[in-house]
Scaffold this active site. Structure first.
Site, short mmCIF file in Angstrom:
data_model
loop_
_atom_site.label_atom_id
_atom_site.label_comp_id
_atom_site.label_asym_id
_atom_site.label_seq_id
_atom_site.Cartn_x
_atom_site.Cartn_y
_atom_site.Cartn_z
N GLY A 313 0.83 -1.20 0.00
CA GLY A 313 0.00 0.00 0.00
C GLY A 313 0.86 1.24 0.00
N GLU A 314 0.35 2.34 0.56
CA GLU A 314 1.04 3.63 0.67
C GLU A 314 1.17 4.36 -0.67
OE1 GLU A 314 4.86 3.33 2.53
OE2 GLU A 314 4.13 2.10 4.19
#
Length: 377
Positions: A313-314
């Protein structure tokens, strides 16, 4: 209900055609750069100009939020990690920061629903502390869902008005793959067991709890599946709603977006229902190891740029793909044409061969004629 969003016009088809014509004139065999060519054409169509301009202000926006479902054993990490990672983003120490530096982008993190007090610079658009536990209660109230969608829309406007020419959507939130899977499985009519992944690395017992939570949340989601706003309110969370508003507004503002993993793509499924046609302005940065991500990409008809078994993610997968998109822009914009480089094309080589054949034929005829006796003598 679409909360003020409407159908989105597609990228410029005429400019895309001009880009395709330019690709045919560049010093390479037709189609030799494969998907880089179609990517470059897409960027041209989004920008409305050919050749396209290289991205000068790529911007990552990480939407952070906690989820009540994380308190029920569906994640390998405690909810406190969300706030700790927000601080890490601000300090420049996370994967998204490192990858952004490599890819030539900058990072912004926004606290939409972190279950803690965060730095005021990231909490401007905060809707609440943590969303509800969606297996047993609604994620948001009526007022909160509209506030979250408005926050996402405002964030997109802020970035575009500040000069962003490419947006990347990222996420941070312990437990957020659970609502992501609920959205995707509901909208693709998939059984929970076929869609559930390991998230942050949950063990077998945690995976069983996660399947049960998703099953229960899907029961609550199905009655509102055809209403994108209600679906976000009941079965997602403030961060998902803000992401959906952000993605829909970016498309409305004719700004290309690289999607990240399963959480962002789950929000994208709903954003496409909010603003029909928005997906024409998005690229899939990568394919996550989460089974639900592949289901969502297939539903959106998006083909990921990279597939590296990532699941962080991120915005990390989208940032890993950004250099590929930059390469597509560079080849279309900076390569010489055959005419500029003085390089023969396949057509010119054929023409030369035909001319040589014609000359040889004329010479042969002349030779035969000269060898014949002059019968007039």
């Amino acid at each position: 209900m679409t909360d003020g969003f409407g159908p989105v016009a597609p990228p410029d088809a005429g400019v895309r055609a001009a880009a395709e014509q330019r690709q045919a004139q560049l010093t390479k065999p037709g189609g030799a750069l494969g998907r880089l060519e179609t990517l470059g054409n897409w960027v041209s169509a989004c920008q409305g100009v050919c050749p396209p301009k290289q991205f000068e202000r790529g911007r990552v926006v990480v939407f952070a939020g906690d989820h009540g479902i994380a308190r029920h054993g569906v994640s390998a990490y405690p909810s406190e990690v969300t706030a700790q990672m927000v601080a890490n983003f601000l300090g420049g120490g996370a994967a998204v920061n490192t990858l952004a530096r490599v890819a030539g982008a900058t990072v912004r993190v926004v606290d939409i629903s972190v279950d803690a007090d965060t730095d005021p610079q990231v909490a401007k658009h905060k809707v609440r502390r943590s969303s509800g536990s969606i297996d047993r209660e609604d994620a948001l109230s009526e007022d909160e869902i509209h506030a979250a969608l408005a926050a996402g829309k405002a964030i997109a406007d802020e970035e575009i008005d500040s000069g962003a020419d490419l947006l990347i959507a990222g996420d941070m939130g312990i437990g957020n793959t659970t609502p992501a899977t609920v959205l995707i499985a509901t909208l693709t009519d998939t059984e929970p067991i076929a869609a559930v992944g390991r998230g942050t690395g949950v063990d077998d017992a945690g995976w069983i709890r996660k399947v049960a939570a998703i099953r229960d949340a899907m029961r609550r989601a199905r009655p509102v599946a055809k209403d994108p706003v209600e679906l976000l309110r009941v079965a997602a969370g403030a961060d998902f709603a803000a992401l959906a508003g952000f993605l829909a507004q970016a498309a409305t503002r004719r700004t290309p977006v690289i999607l990240d993993g399963v959480v962002v793509t789950a929000a994208a499924l709903v954003a496409e229902d909010l603003a029909a046609g928005a997906s024409a302005w998005w690229l899939a940065g990568h394919r996550s190891t989460e089974p639900a991500h592949t289901l969502a990409l297939r539903h959106l008809r998006l083909d990921p740029l990279v597939d590296l078994d990532m699941r962080l993610g991120e915005g990390s997968g989208a940032l890993t793909a950004l250099p590929v998109l930059r390469a597509a822009v560079a080849t279309l914009a900076e390569m010489a044409t055959f005419a500029e480089a003085g390089v023969s094309t396949a057509d010119s080589a054929t023409a030369e061969a035909e001319a040589e054949t014609e000359t040889e034929t004329e010479t042969s005829i002349a030779s035969v004629a000269s060898a014949q006796p002059d019968l007039r003598k």
